[in-house]
Enzyme design. Sequence first.
Site, PDB file in Angstrom:
ATOM      1  N   LYS A 146      73.334   8.710  13.988  1.00 12.04           N
ATOM      2  CA  LYS A 146      72.710   9.923  14.528  1.00 12.04           C
ATOM      3  C   LYS A 146      73.395  11.153  13.952  1.00 12.04           C
ATOM      4  CE  LYS A 146      71.665  11.973  19.085  1.00 12.04           C
ATOM      5  NZ  LYS A 146      71.771  11.745  20.557  1.00 12.04           N
ATOM      6  N   SER A 226      67.594  11.889  23.189  1.00 13.69           N
ATOM      7  CA  SER A 226      67.711  12.757  22.023  1.00 13.69           C
ATOM      8  C   SER A 226      67.916  11.995  20.715  1.00 13.69           C
ATOM      9  CB  SER A 226      68.892  13.717  22.227  1.00 13.69           C
ATOM     10  OG  SER A 226      70.130  12.996  22.291  1.00 13.69           O
ATOM     11  N   SER A 251      69.833   9.288  26.339  1.00 12.51           N
ATOM     12  CA  SER A 251      69.481   9.562  24.948  1.00 12.51           C
ATOM     13  C   SER A 251      69.592   8.388  23.998  1.00 12.51           C
ATOM     14  CB  SER A 251      70.327  10.726  24.410  1.00 12.51           C
ATOM     15  OG  SER A 251      69.977  11.924  25.052  1.00 12.51           O
TER      16      SER A 251
END
Length: 577
Positions: A146, A226, A251
């Site tokens: 990420k 997210s 997330s």
Amino acid sequence: STDAIRSKIEHFEATDDVFGRQFLDLVILVGSRRDANDLAKSLGEYLLSLGVSRLGLMESHVAGATRTLDGPYLASSMGLYPVWKLLPDRQGAFVASVIQTKSGQIKYLNASTPEAPPNLAIAVPSRFYYPPRSDKSLHGLRVAIKDNGDIAGVRTCASSRAYGELYGPAPASAPAVQKLIDLGAVIVGKTDMSQFADAEDPTGDFVDFHAPWNPRGDGIRSPGGSSYGAGAATGAYDWLDFAIGTDTGGSVRQPAASQSVFGFRPSRGAASNDGTVVIHKYLGLIFAFGDLDSIGVLSKDFDVLARVSKSLFQTPQDLATNDQPTLIYPTHMFPIQDQGVQDIYEQVVSSLESVLGVKRRLVNLTEEWDRTQTYTNESYENYFAEASPVLYDYIIWGQYHGRAAFRTEYQAKFGRQPYVNPLTQMRWEDGAQMTEEHFRGVQTKREQFQSFIERVFGPDSFMVTPFKYGEPDARDVFRPAQVSSHPRERDREEFAWGLRQPFQSPMAGQPEIVLTGSWSTPTLSAANHVEEHYGVIASIIASKGTDVKLLDVTSKLLSEMKIPRVVLTGKVPFESS
């Protein structure tokens, strides 16, 4: 022999997604000159039938000295060179494409394919370059990181152009990223995310970057945030083994659920958040490192997820006792009104009873709070969710104070404040008005919540939740102009207000895994007018510190229910879908 070579080629084709028959133009055998003299005429005829135009011999001692392994290579007069296969990122899941050398050095990839635009091409190395090693438990597993985790030599943007502009390529890798490299994992790129790991919606909130595309169903569902890109990539690409995300209020677990893959959030403190842009690193005058944020893992393959999690995360010890565990059935969440969906969750709970060898214990957290707590006369919902919503206030405080250095340093370098997306603007405006005294009270509530949950769960409990079912949210939802222009006019309940089911494990520091079986609910798509099927997702929350046992119990549950341990990529996660 011909049979041995045929078997070897079949093994190559079954094992390696980089190998193709075009590499058979030149075949190099490893052996001795005496072996070469004994080659059967039938072998030559077989190789010619495969299109082999040249045959070479590398003596065994040379192959050993040069550490030449089986696999496809680029041959030149200078020697053999390893190859990577370029694959298009059709879901727009990646924001950076990188190549990792055998020494662990990582460089940007400057190449593409005709199929990739407007997105990137991702390069993957041959599986054969990474044979099993006892000292590297993740050797050769391909991972995407990420874009809030630092990789040495690669820019971290956290979905903010201004942030990437200010700080440039990271000087060192985050400890969790470096541990993956040390364990043998191969980083292939960085994945997209919502800005500063907040709860943005795909179209209504993204400005600096664009949200990835969910591969499931009609293709216009939200990929869940997210860790948007981590979810989209693991749900779409066979060639990616796992992805690393971060989880504050869901997330990692939400994108795993939205793409019907496995997702795991470990107990608080199982991995360092250093070198990672998270919400609660340094909270102004209050130091609350890692209060909510956790690194997590997503994968289409449960066994890969378990292997990575057991290697990457550390808990002082598995705190589960040898006594009989408790299976909590949360009556404040069940039953579901949709009887078909409730029946699916009932199968999960019944199977878990069989796995654990216990009967469920009915628990209603609201009633349990009223019966046992001594902090206040307020109800469970009002104390934690309404009067001062704990997770919502944590995010406001963290986003404002956690980005203070960024604002100051950007102003000093460029003579202006950085542009940030509308939701971040809202967080900063609200955070600037929150007092330290108020946030200390919020921290106290979170600690009280954890103490309450620990009393309910004890040292060795498991709880099934109805994590997600039905059609994921659409991605093509716009915001009215007045709301976009004035972020604080937004509906707070859209952005981490209240006390939702995904908030329990971060607030109490518990491990949680989301999983899907070959269960789905049919939905008529408004986009393509076709009936689409989306996964029914369960989660299991366990007592803090029992991460390994949770993974082992989940493994037994999959076997008990005969759930495939690997979900399909693309439109549907299971054949029956």
